[in-house]
Write an enzyme that holds these catalytic residues in place. Structure first.
Site, PDB file in Angstrom:
ATOM      1  N   HIS A 131      27.676  -3.664 -11.441  1.00 56.47           N
ATOM      2  CA  HIS A 131      28.467  -4.530 -10.570  1.00 56.47           C
ATOM      3  C   HIS A 131      27.702  -5.741 -10.059  1.00 56.47           C
ATOM      4  O   HIS A 131      28.310  -6.776  -9.777  1.00 56.47           O
ATOM      5  CB  HIS A 131      28.976  -3.744  -9.360  1.00 56.47           C
ATOM      6  N   ARG A 168      35.101  -9.637 -13.227  1.00 55.72           N
ATOM      7  CA  ARG A 168      35.249  -9.952 -11.795  1.00 55.72           C
ATOM      8  C   ARG A 168      33.917  -9.894 -11.059  1.00 55.72           C
ATOM      9  O   ARG A 168      33.722 -10.576 -10.048  1.00 55.72           O
ATOM     10  CB  ARG A 168      36.260  -9.001 -11.147  1.00 55.72           C
ATOM     11  N   HIS A 225       0.819  -1.216   0.000  1.00 56.56           N
ATOM     12  CA  HIS A 225       0.000   0.000   0.000  1.00 56.56           C
ATOM     13  C   HIS A 225       0.854   1.268   0.000  1.00 56.56           C
ATOM     14  O   HIS A 225       0.501   2.256  -0.616  1.00 56.56           O
ATOM     15  CB  HIS A 225      -0.936  -0.010   1.215  1.00 56.56           C
TER      16      HIS A 225
HETATM   17  C1  RB5 Z   1       4.211  -0.293   5.671  1.00 53.27           C
HETATM   18  O1  RB5 Z   1       3.730   0.510   6.689  1.00 53.27           O
HETATM   19  C2  RB5 Z   1       5.708  -0.407   5.735  1.00 53.27           C
HETATM   20  O2  RB5 Z   1       6.121  -1.096   6.874  1.00 53.27           O
HETATM   21  C3  RB5 Z   1       6.245  -1.073   4.487  1.00 53.27           C
HETATM   22  O3  RB5 Z   1       5.821  -0.383   3.369  1.00 53.27           O
HETATM   23  C4  RB5 Z   1       7.751  -1.157   4.368  1.00 53.27           C
HETATM   24  O4  RB5 Z   1       8.345   0.076   4.613  1.00 53.27           O
HETATM   25  C5  RB5 Z   1       8.386  -2.254   5.116  1.00 53.27           C
HETATM   26  O5  RB5 Z   1       9.589  -2.533   4.963  1.00 53.27           O
END
Ligand code: RB5
Length: 149
Positions: A105, A139, A16
């Site tokens: 890289h 490398r 979200h």
């Molecule tokens: C969502 O609130 C948040 O925790 C998520 O988008 C992210 O940042 C997690 O690593």
């Protein structure tokens, strides 16, 4: 040079927190003539990033899609999840130079963006650097070959 290939789709996923940026990126890629496969999420309603990261990773890992672009609030949760997949090298980048080096890289196959810490225009500049940079090989290939456990 571009990573975008005529027979592949760019895989997209977010939670979200990354939903709005994902929509901006999708429009941008479509306007450039790229095909995309969007694994969601499809609204700003609270959700869990692994539910979208795993199918996105599987599509890139299988070779059906290439490359991938993923985002969550910080980028960390979705990057950690993507990198559980053996064939995935997901790189969290917030500046074009980081994206260029992740390609040159690390042969990164999924770009991860921190949606709550980057403006949309800056994100598009990071994407351009990522898509336009080839892997250097040499490398760096040797080091990548040592990554799997
Ligand atoms: C969502 O609130 C948040 O925790 C998520 O988008 C992210 O940042 C997690 O690593």
């Amino acid at each position: 040079m571009t990573l975008i290939q005529p027979d592949k789709k760019v895989a997209l996923c977010s939670d979200h927190a990354g939903y709005e940026l994902k929509e901006v990126i999708k429009d941008y890629l479509l306007s450039r003539g790229a095909a995309v496969e969007d694994f969601g999420t499809f609204s700003g309603e609270s959700c869990d990033y692994p539910d979208f990261a795993h199918p996105c990773a599987e599509a890139v890992e299988s070779g059906r899609d290439y490359p991938g672009i993923a985002m969550c609030g910080t980028g960390n949760g979705i990057a950690m999840t993507l990198n559980k997949h053996q064939g995935i090298r997901a790189a969290l980048c917030w500046q074009p130079e980081l994206a260029r080096l992740a390609r040159a890289h690390n042969d990164a196959n999924i770009l991860v963006l921190p949606a709550r810490f980057i403006e949309p225009q800056a994100a598009l500049e990071v994407i351009e650097a990522f898509l336009s940079t080839p892997f250097d090989g040499g490398r760096h290939q040797r080091r990548i070959d040592k990554m799997p456990l």
